[in-house]
Enzyme design. Structure first.
Site, PDB file in Angstrom:
ATOM      1  N   HIS A 294     -39.943  12.420   4.761  1.00 42.82           N
ATOM      2  CA  HIS A 294     -38.907  11.333   4.892  1.00 42.82           C
ATOM      3  C   HIS A 294     -38.950  10.499   6.037  1.00 42.82           C
ATOM      4  CE1 HIS A 294     -35.271   8.596   4.993  1.00 42.82           C
ATOM      5  NE2 HIS A 294     -35.210   8.903   5.836  1.00 42.82           N
TER       6      HIS A 294
ATOM      7  N   HIS B 122       0.007  -1.328   3.854  1.00 38.02           N
ATOM      8  CA  HIS B 122      -0.153  -2.651   3.310  1.00 38.02           C
ATOM      9  C   HIS B 122      -0.117  -3.670   4.648  1.00 38.02           C
ATOM     10  CE1 HIS B 122      -0.785  -0.933  -0.661  1.00 38.02           C
ATOM     11  NE2 HIS B 122      -0.676  -2.512  -1.125  1.00 38.02           N
TER      12      HIS B 122
ATOM     13  N   GLU C 295     -13.533  -4.311  -3.349  1.00 38.78           N
ATOM     14  CA  GLU C 295     -13.607  -4.758  -2.126  1.00 38.78           C
ATOM     15  C   GLU C 295     -15.081  -4.856  -1.384  1.00 38.78           C
ATOM     16  OE1 GLU C 295      -9.256  -4.349  -2.589  1.00 38.78           O
ATOM     17  OE2 GLU C 295     -11.047  -3.020  -2.648  1.00 38.78           O
TER      18      GLU C 295
ATOM     19  N   ARG D  64      -1.376 -19.499   3.359  1.00 37.73           N
ATOM     20  CA  ARG D  64      -2.227 -19.058   2.057  1.00 37.73           C
ATOM     21  C   ARG D  64      -1.946 -20.255   0.982  1.00 37.73           C
ATOM     22  NH1 ARG D  64       1.277 -14.388  -1.541  1.00 37.73           N
ATOM     23  NH2 ARG D  64       3.254 -15.400  -1.139  1.00 37.73           N
TER      24      ARG D  64
ATOM     25  N   HIS E  51     -40.952   5.725   8.941  1.00 38.81           N
ATOM     26  CA  HIS E  51     -40.785   6.352   7.520  1.00 38.81           C
ATOM     27  C   HIS E  51     -42.034   5.969   6.710  1.00 38.81           C
ATOM     28  CE1 HIS E  51     -36.578   7.114   8.475  1.00 38.81           C
ATOM     29  NE2 HIS E  51     -36.750   5.883   9.322  1.00 38.81           N
TER      30      HIS E  51
ATOM     31  N   ASP F  75       6.308  -3.429   1.748  1.00 37.50           N
ATOM     32  CA  ASP F  75       4.970  -2.891   1.131  1.00 37.50           C
ATOM     33  C   ASP F  75       4.822  -1.854   2.156  1.00 37.50           C
ATOM     34  OD1 ASP F  75       4.690  -3.867  -1.540  1.00 37.50           O
ATOM     35  OD2 ASP F  75       3.590  -5.424  -0.810  1.00 37.50           O
TER      36      ASP F  75
ATOM     37  N   PHE G 254      -6.829  -4.636   3.573  1.00 35.79           N
ATOM     38  CA  PHE G 254      -8.348  -4.235   3.132  1.00 35.79           C
ATOM     39  C   PHE G 254      -9.517  -4.713   3.329  1.00 35.79           C
ATOM     40  CE2 PHE G 254      -5.029  -4.081  -0.429  1.00 35.79           C
ATOM     41  CZ  PHE G 254      -4.457  -2.661  -0.203  1.00 35.79           C
TER      42      PHE G 254
ATOM     43  N   ASP H 132     -32.468   7.453  -3.798  1.00 36.94           N
ATOM     44  CA  ASP H 132     -31.279   8.187  -4.052  1.00 36.94           C
ATOM     45  C   ASP H 132     -30.200   8.059  -3.253  1.00 36.94           C
ATOM     46  OD1 ASP H 132     -32.385   9.913  -6.075  1.00 36.94           O
ATOM     47  OD2 ASP H 132     -33.662  10.865  -4.687  1.00 36.94           O
ATOM     48  N   GLY H 133     -30.408   7.826  -1.847  1.00 35.33           N
ATOM     49  CA  GLY H 133     -29.128   7.624  -1.125  1.00 35.33           C
ATOM     50  C   GLY H 133     -28.529   6.074  -1.457  1.00 35.33           C
TER      51      GLY H 133
ATOM     52  N   ILE I 287     -35.239  13.667  -3.194  1.00 35.99           N
ATOM     53  CA  ILE I 287     -35.229  14.220  -1.801  1.00 35.99           C
ATOM     54  C   ILE I 287     -34.402  13.298  -0.990  1.00 35.99           C
ATOM     55  CG2 ILE I 287     -36.569  14.305   0.402  1.00 35.99           C
ATOM     56  CD1 ILE I 287     -37.200  16.567  -1.508  1.00 35.99           C
TER      57      ILE I 287
ATOM     58  N   ARG J 147       1.513 -14.523   4.369  1.00 38.10           N
ATOM     59  CA  ARG J 147       2.247 -14.442   3.309  1.00 38.10           C
ATOM     60  C   ARG J 147       3.458 -15.395   3.236  1.00 38.10           C
ATOM     61  NH1 ARG J 147       5.887  -9.415   1.438  1.00 38.10           N
ATOM     62  NH2 ARG J 147       6.314  -9.910  -0.824  1.00 38.10           N
TER      63      ARG J 147
END
Length: 688
Positions: A274, A484, A422, A370, A40, A480, A448, A168-169, A200, A531
């Site tokens: 590029h 979840h 996240e 936890r 590049h 949930d 998540f 830009d990316g 570009i 949990r």
């Protein structure tokens, strides 16, 4: 500003030498890419003026002292333009040679296709996945601001700027937007984002995909926006960059309009610039335009005079570093206690004895892992360089420590509120770890972790000691529902090379796991916690050592040579209950708690044999998630009790039972494994 005075060792003025240095950088990029047929060069050519000014005039760095704690950081978020960075590291004296530039993108070179931290001196971060550098630079700026506030409040001794160069990316990727939003909220005025606004991308002009007003977006984030419309005017570049580094209470976006591939007449401003070479004829034309012979070889593109000029960065860096060392010495004399704390911080010295104060309960008590983890973080506060927070779930994941949040008004804050971001949170952790020597942590629900995965992978690739605290680690989340309830996440995370996935069975294992985590600063950890309350299991003097080994015999009946039941996390107590019932049938079983398969796999063959004898072929693995990887440990005769489909909305115990994680399923699998093993033994005896 550069002047028109003549360099005493040269017949050329500083301005003329600067112009030759820029021309050399542009010619080098075009030449190296054409010689290879890949790479590049377009961005490296267009940004050569900017990079020369930044590294030679503005950046606070010392090539002879690349680990100087108070140096400015430069992150090339547009990592595909690695030649841009490598060229400046060569020019300014970081140890690269022209030969290294020629070998870029080849096996074993110091100049890989995308920059790699710990591989090339002067590279601050491994980049390439677009947007990651922007987000991690936010983490670097946060950590720098926090360190200064904690150790030298009211002083500028540790103050420095984090610079990040993005295309830009990078700004189209969501992770950069998440992180930039937080940076504005936090008022990180030690952060400068230079945006290469060339319009570009690989496939087309940005008008087809990126029509938003980026400047207005960043102003809305709370950033200051500066413009540079003359990308080849070195003095204008310097003036704007120096202005960008001023402390104004806001991070700064420098919008720099460039023409990719400039000064190529054929490829300038085109998507084709590029990647890939320009062809022999166009390369010759570019060299001619830049003042070189059309067939000039690589060595002729950098004259001794030009190199001597750019290596002036070594002298400039020595002056900057020496002045800082004098300031450091004065501060150490004026405040020796603070200096001692800072030195210990950078020396990796910490006291983990506070873990001894964590209440793990007694056998038979029930405690969610936890909750124990939260107690660990609070106990370690102040004695270990842990710093982090949560994606708006601190109360649920229990990771909030005592004190106040990190903010623009309180950079010494003990806790980070990342907001619901996240992916940026994980990338920011990478930046905090790179800034060092903080051990950053961040927390959300295990399901998540998918949002964080690209940054986790990059952190593992860089060997960063980030700790990802994941709670709600199975379908036992319950009501949930399947959105979840993690099913595939544990198995997926275990496929990341260099990432330790730790799923403790009880509070005792949580504390023991943290001892290992604190002793392993160069490995990221995904800590999966329950949990729901889990029973505290019977322990022995060898339990802690077994946890740090990744797997050990937690319970055994008789010699344990009939059956092995392997389990992690909340399923260990289930495995023990099953083994106890099998014992009533006369079956001698052992329960192997394996909180971290990565740790267990790296143990000696003798240790692994003591836990899982090769002759013990009847094996069952139990885990409330995808079970594919467990066949490595149970073998062809073994059985895996796992969850192979998404969960449902209902109480945790109900969903676990419906998905096959219950006592009867483990007993049935144990009998099947025993039957398969006995059948094979019988067949073997007949064959003899």
């Amino acid at each position: 500003m550069a002047t028109e005075s003549r360099n005493p060792s040269s017949t050329m003025t500083h301005a003329e030498l600067d112009a030759r240095a820029v021309a050399s950088a542009q010619a080098l990029a075009a030449h190296v890419v054409q010689a290879k047929g890949h790479g590049h060069g377009g961005t490296a050519m267009a940004l050569a003026p900017l990079s020369h000014v930044l590294f030679s005039r503005v950046l606070r760095h010392s090539p002879a002292h690349p680990d100087w704690p108070a140096r400015d950081r430069f992150v090339l978020s547009a990592g595909h333009a690695s030649l841009l960075l490598y060229t400046q590291l060569f020019f300014t004296g970081y140890g690269l040679t022209l030969g290294d530039l020629a070998k870029s993108r080849t096996l074993g070179s110091k100049t890989p296709g995308h920059p790699e931290v710990h591989h090339t001196v002067g590279v601050e971060m491994s980049t390439g996945p677009l947007g990651q550098g922007v987000a991690s630079a936010v983490g670097m700026a946060m950590a720098a601001r926090h360190e200064s506030a904690v150790f030298t409040p009211g002083s500028t001794l540790l103050d420095h700027t984090t610079w990040v160069l993005a295309g830009d990316g990078c700004l189209q990727e969501g992770v950069s937007g998440e992180a930039s939003s937080l940076a504005g909220t936090l008022g990180l005025d030690n952060l400068v984002l230079i945006w290469d606004d060339n319009g570009i991308t690989i496939d087309s002009g940005t008008d087809e995909t990126f029509s938003e007003d980026v400047r207005a977006r960043y102003r809305a984030y709370g950033w200051r926006v500066l413009e540079i419309d003359t990308p080849n005017d070195l003095d204008a570049l310097e003036a704007t960059l120096r202005m960008a580094a001023e402390r104004t209470g806001r991070p700064t976006l420098v919008a720099l309009r460039t023409v990719i591939g400039s000064p190529s007449a054929k490829f300038g401003g085109a998507s084709a610039a590029h990647a890939g070479g320009f062809g022999a004829d166009e390369l010759a034309a570019v060299k001619t335009t830049l003042g070189f012979a059309p067939d000039a070889p690589l060595d002729d593109l950098v004259t001794p005079e030009t190199l001597a000029h750019t290596r002036g960065a070594l002298t400039r860096g020595e002056h900057l570093h020496s002045a800082w060392e004098a300031d450091l010495a004065a501060w150490s004399t004026a405040d020796p206690a603070a200096a001692a704390r800072w030195t210990a911080f950078h020396g990796g010295e910490f006291n983990s004895s506070a873990l001894d104060t964590v209440n793990v309960g007694s056998a038979g008590d029930t405690i969610a892992t936890r909750k124990t983890n939260g107690a660990v973080l609070r106990a370690l506060q102040g004695s270990v360089p842990l710093w982090g927070g949560s994606a708006d779930l601190a109360g649920s994941t229990t990771v909030e420590v005592d004190g106040d949040r990190f903010s623009a008004a309180n950079p010494g804050g003990e806790f980070i509120r990342f907001g619901i971001r996240e992916h940026a949170m994980a990338a920011i952790l990478n930046g905090i770890a790179l800034q060092g020597p903080w051990r950053p942590f961040a927390s959300t629900y295990l399901v998540f972790s998918d949002y964080m995965r690209p940054s986790i992978r990059l952190g593992a690739l860089m060997g960063l000691g980030a700790v990802y605290v994941y709670t709600h680690d199975s379908v036992a989340v319950g009501e949930d529902g399947p959105t979840h309830q993690p099913v595939e996440q544990i198995a997926s995370l275990r496929t990341v090379p260099g990432l330790d996935v730790v799923r403790p069975a009880d509070s005792v294992e949580v504390v023991a796991a943290w001892r290992r985590i604190l002793a392993s600063p160069d490995r990221p950890v995904a800590l999966a916690l329950s949990r729901q309350d889990l029973p505290v299991l019977e322990s022995s003097d060898t339990t802690a050592a077994g946890v740090t080994a990744g797997g050990y015999v937690r319970w055994q009946h008789g010699d344990g040579q009939d059956l092995a039941i392997l389990a992690t996390g909340s399923e260990v107590h289930l495995a023990i209950d099953a083994a106890a019932l099998l014992a009533e049938e006369g079956i001698s079983a052992r329960v192997v708690s394996m909180p971290c398969v990565e740790w267990f796999a790296e143990q000696s063959a003798d240790y692994r044999e003591s836990v899982l004898p090769a002759a013990l072929r009847a094996r069952v693995a139990v885990e409330a998630g995808r079970g594919d990887a467990w066949y490595r440990w149970v073998g062809l005769d073994g059985r895996v009790v796992s969850i192979e489909e998404f969960g449902e909305s209902g109480s945790g115990p109900e969903v676990l039972r419906r998905r096959g994680i219950h006592l009867d399923a483990v007993i049935e699998a144990a009998h099947a494994a025993l039957g398969a093993s006995q059948l094979k033994e019988s067949v073997g005896s007949l064959a003899q």
